[in-house]
Design a protein around this motif. Structure first.
Motif, short mmCIF file in Angstrom:
data_model
loop_
_atom_site.label_atom_id
_atom_site.label_comp_id
_atom_site.label_asym_id
_atom_site.label_seq_id
_atom_site.Cartn_x
_atom_site.Cartn_y
_atom_site.Cartn_z
N GLY A 28 42.43 -23.31 47.57
CA GLY A 28 43.48 -22.32 47.32
C GLY A 28 43.11 -21.50 46.09
N LEU A 29 44.05 -20.70 45.60
CA LEU A 29 43.76 -19.90 44.40
C LEU A 29 43.80 -20.83 43.18
CD1 LEU A 29 45.76 -16.64 45.20
CD2 LEU A 29 43.32 -17.11 45.49
N PRO A 30 43.01 -20.51 42.16
CA PRO A 30 42.89 -21.44 41.03
C PRO A 30 44.17 -21.50 40.19
CG PRO A 30 41.65 -19.43 40.61
CD PRO A 30 42.12 -19.34 42.02
N PRO A 31 44.40 -22.67 39.55
CA PRO A 31 45.55 -22.80 38.65
C PRO A 31 45.32 -22.01 37.36
CG PRO A 31 44.18 -24.77 38.54
CD PRO A 31 43.61 -23.90 39.63
N THR A 32 46.41 -21.77 36.64
CA THR A 32 46.34 -21.02 35.39
C THR A 32 45.33 -21.63 34.41
OG1 THR A 32 48.57 -20.17 35.60
CG2 THR A 32 47.71 -20.31 33.37
N TRP A 33 45.31 -22.96 34.32
CA TRP A 33 44.39 -23.54 33.32
C TRP A 33 42.94 -23.22 33.64
CZ3 TRP A 33 40.64 -26.76 34.98
CH2 TRP A 33 40.87 -27.59 36.09
N TYR A 34 42.59 -23.17 34.95
CA TYR A 34 41.20 -22.89 35.32
C TYR A 34 40.83 -21.46 34.94
CZ TYR A 34 36.97 -22.68 38.24
OH TYR A 34 35.68 -22.54 38.69
N LYS A 35 41.83 -20.56 34.99
CA LYS A 35 41.60 -19.15 34.69
C LYS A 35 41.74 -18.86 33.19
CE LYS A 35 44.99 -18.16 37.52
NZ LYS A 35 45.96 -17.58 38.48
#
Lengths: 101, 122, 205
Positions: C114-121
């Motif tokens: 899925g789309l990455p979580p905030t922490w990954y970004k």
């Protein structure tokens, strides 16, 4: 380019912001920015062109904006650079919508 | 050879196709790979003002080819719509201490995918 | 999370203006936008990756194919897709711990996780995962002993990475579907381990 996006090894970024039970999109505008970017991938802009566009955000703005704000910057930069929409049209439409609200 | 796009509005069917199949980024090259797994390489020192996928923290560093990934289109030119410039991509291993000095763990490594145009033989 | 530096309402208005112009000019189709949002909100997500991991845990031949050629083995399950076209799967073992990052932007195997979580970004993760992975992992509650090698994978090109976590102890009797239920998104990025059923990790979201 030696921009702020090339941040591997930078110091001072603070703790990892771990958000429990986070939604896919935090607001409708995030979802729309993502979808408009996806819908213009390939057909209008190679994906690397959109990545590069977000890197061209001025460094101070890049480092003080959220993820989908940087996507919005890239989308707006590319649609205006490729003359699909003019900056004046965007400002005019914002004014019209603001008046309607 | 500039990259041209169709400039067609993406239909629902095309979006569904992309969601399920993605975009194949592989390319074709008549040349054999310059490097093989196990070869020592040095990343180029370069500071283009344009798009590059060679991050600063690996520039000018010594690494080892971990794997030859095959031929892919070159993002550094695609990002400027210049050319697909297909070339080999290698997964390159760097010791953490090569990148970050003696404070890094002597055991740890970094792996990154680099293109022919990012690498020099040693 | 990184907060916007402009008021949200101002950004939302700008996005609305751009959307209405792009629709009016026939550059984007509103139904296509809905299809894309619906896919990432409701269809594509870490459950895809969890299926791959669980199958590798119960099927040794599949695991071998997965580690040798991630793209083909994942395609066997019909789980190909955008931003997961060229997949590499790396295996955690008692000797090696793998961690995935993208320092230059936030490349991530969208079709698999899925789309990455905030922490990954986040800038913090992108900046720190390569220079101090052990400190980053500690913030997820994971302490990696000094004798274990950490391999950080910076996904800067068109290949995307997935961690095959270690199967937890005490799960020998579980079905493939039950095993898939234990596998979390963060475990497939490499920031946590998969916990046995009785000990859910507080950061395993």
């Amino acid at each position: 380019m030696n921009g702020p996006h090339d941040m591997g090894g930078m110091h001072g970024m603070g703790p990892i912001p771990i958000e429990p039970d986070e939604p896919v999109f935090h607001s409708e505008w995030e979802a729309k920015v993502f979808a408009m970017s996806f819908a213009t991938f390939c057909n209008f802009f190679p994906v690397d062109e959109t990545r590069h566009a977000s890197e061209r955000m001025p460094p101070g703005d890049y480092l003080s904006s959220a993820y989908y704000e940087r996507w919005l910057y890239a989308l707006e930069l590319l649609i205006t650079e490729h003359n699909l929409v003019t900056p004046a049209e965007i400002e005019q439409r914002i004014a019209e919508l603001a008046q309607g609200e | 050879m500039a990259i041209e796009t169709s400039n067609e509005c993406m239909t629902v069917a095309h979006a569904q196709y992309l969601l399920q199949n993605g975009v194949d980024c592989r390319g074709v090259s008549d040349d054999p790979p310059q490097f093989q797994a196990g070869d020592r390489v040095r990343t180029k020192v370069m500071h283009p003002i344009t798009y590059t996928r060679l991050p600063r923290y690996v520039r000018g560093k010594m690494g080892t080819i971990a794997k030859v990934n095959g031929v892919y289109v070159f993002p550094d030119t695609m990002g400027q719509r210049l050319a697909t410039k297909p070339q080999y991509v290698y997964n390159v291993r760097f010791a953490a201490q090569e990148l970050w000095g003696p404070d890094a763990s002597p055991r740890d490594c970094l792996y990154i995918d680099l293109f022919d145009d990012h690498l020099d033989a040693t | 999370m990184a907060h916007t530096h402009r008021p949200e309402s101002e950004i939302a208005l700008r996005v609305k203006a751009i959307e209405s112009l792009l629709v009016e000019k026939g550059i984007v189709d509103p139904t296509t936008l809905d299809t894309i949002i619906e896919a990432y909100e409701h269809q594509i997500g870490p459950h895809n990756g969890a299926r791959i991991v669980a199958k590798a845990w119960v099927d040794a031949a599949y695991k071998q194919r997965l580690l040798a050629d991630g793209t083909s083995a994942i395609a066997e399950l019909g789980l190909t897709g955008f931003s997961s076209e060229h997949m590499v799967v790396v295996e955690n073992t008692p000797q090696v711990h793998n961690l995935i990052v993208c320092t230059l932007c936030s490349c991530y195997p969208w079709a698999i996780l899925g789309l990455p979580p905030t922490w990954y970004k986040s800038f913090a993760y992108r900046a720190r995962a390569v220079i101090e992975p052990r400190k980053v992992l500690q913030e997820f509650g994971l302490v990696i002993p000094d004798e274990v090698e950490i391999r950080v994978w910076d996904s800067n090109a068109d290949l995307r990475y997935l961690v095959l976590p270690e199967r937890p102890q005490g799960t020998e009797g579980l079905s493939e579907a039950a095993l898939a239920g234990l596998v979390t998104r963060n475990a497939m990025i490499g920031t946590v381990k998969v916990q046995p059923p009785e000990q859910p990790s507080t950061l395993a979201a």
